[in-house]
Scaffold this active site. Sequence first.
Site, PDB file in Angstrom:
ATOM      1  CD  GLU A 158      34.369  49.600  33.447  1.00  0.00           C
ATOM      2  OE1 GLU A 158      33.627  49.832  34.402  1.00  0.00           O
ATOM      3  OE2 GLU A 158      34.970  48.526  33.299  1.00  0.00           O
ATOM      4  CG  ASN A 201      40.349  50.352  29.478  1.00  0.00           C
ATOM      5  OD1 ASN A 201      40.630  49.711  28.471  1.00  0.00           O
ATOM      6  ND2 ASN A 201      40.249  49.798  30.678  1.00  0.00           N
ATOM      7  CG  HIS A 236      36.869  41.667  30.917  1.00  0.00           C
ATOM      8  ND1 HIS A 236      37.873  40.988  31.559  1.00  0.00           N
ATOM      9  CD2 HIS A 236      36.960  42.964  31.323  1.00  0.00           C
ATOM     10  CE1 HIS A 236      38.550  41.835  32.330  1.00  0.00           C
ATOM     11  NE2 HIS A 236      38.037  43.045  32.200  1.00  0.00           N
ATOM     12  CD  GLU A 265      40.152  45.969  32.191  1.00  0.00           C
ATOM     13  OE1 GLU A 265      39.288  45.259  32.721  1.00  0.00           O
ATOM     14  OE2 GLU A 265      40.208  47.199  32.339  1.00  0.00           O
ATOM     15  CG  ASP A 267      39.195  37.913  31.245  1.00  0.00           C
ATOM     16  OD1 ASP A 267      38.269  38.298  30.511  1.00  0.00           O
ATOM     17  OD2 ASP A 267      39.368  38.354  32.397  1.00  0.00           O
TER      18      ASP A 267
END
Length: 361
Positions: A158, A201, A236, A265, A267
């Site tokens: 990030e 990432n 996400h 990651e 979801d």
Amino acid sequence: MKKFFSITLVTATILLSSKRNSSTAKNDKGLKDYYKEYFPIGVAVMPSDLKGDEANFILQQFNSITAENSMKMAPIHPAENRYNWNAADSIVAFAQRNGIKVRGHTLCWHNQAPQWMFKDSSGNTVTKEVLLQRLKEHITTVVSRYKGKIYAWDAVNEAISDKPDEYLRSSQWYQICGEEYIAKAFEYAHAADPNAILFYNDYNEINATKREKIYKLVKSLKDAGVPIGGVGLQGHWAINEPSRGQLDSTIKKFADLGLKIQVTELDISVYPKEHNARERKPEDADTAFNAEKENKQIQEYKMCFELFRKYRKVISGVTFWNVSDRHTWLDNFPVRGRKDYPLLFDKDLKPKKVFWEVVRF
Ligand code: GLA
């Protein structure tokens, strides 16, 4: 006659038992088995997930694990001369015992970084030289400890700004070191374990403006010969985004870089996407997992996995962020205390309808 009977009996028993075995095998088939010709399927865990009913479940469904928090800088390195290895060691040991992969997460991030890192003993901000030296020491120690056991690391997490007119995030790393800390993190990690695949990432990679910035950073690292091996798309997501077009062009764009891509990651929240944390309001009262939420989630997951399969040549891993709807970080983000149902398994670890939609192809 007797002989005939006994042969028939033996044959029937063999047939029956082989049938029984194949149907057991079929029922035992986990997510990772459906995707074995595609990519490893991972999951982010806490050490407590690796005990009790979840441990076997994890091994049945996944063939890679990631530490949800235990390898982040503050938890693993809370004071200059102190490392907390217990949690991270137990996760790596579980993987080694059971022959599954470990993705390391993460070596350099603005969040969950310990404050001592940026200050000297009088509380003043350290110089660039000191901070890079500390970063080097941190990365070398952590990566060396798990050398050969962690096949890939999120070297930097990030670093890109969410503000449309700002390129890099104005973190303490950036304020003290400038852009250079990013390349350095990759170099230190590569020196400690030359075989580990190092990822950049980030999240909201589906947003065209942010995607351009991530692309620009990754390309500049690659062009400068920095040992970057892949791009991690956090993923996400939610029932209303990404659209098929958005996700397709995102993966395509990064694929063109010639690096590996992982969804790191994953979801899919059952609520429309909100990017910022907020308090719970009366309008948030309906937290039931109803048919409408479920159907939208099914459509979104189906579409994502269709595209992951389409890009199987460049996608080298898909990792879910948490095991099941029993507990996930989205129960408290973006809305504190609002129950979410973002995964493929319910709170009893049973496959949801969406699971079958993801594995039937
Ligand atoms: C980011 C980080 C993860 C995790 C999630 C929330 O995506 O990369 O480590 O903290 O936020 O769980």
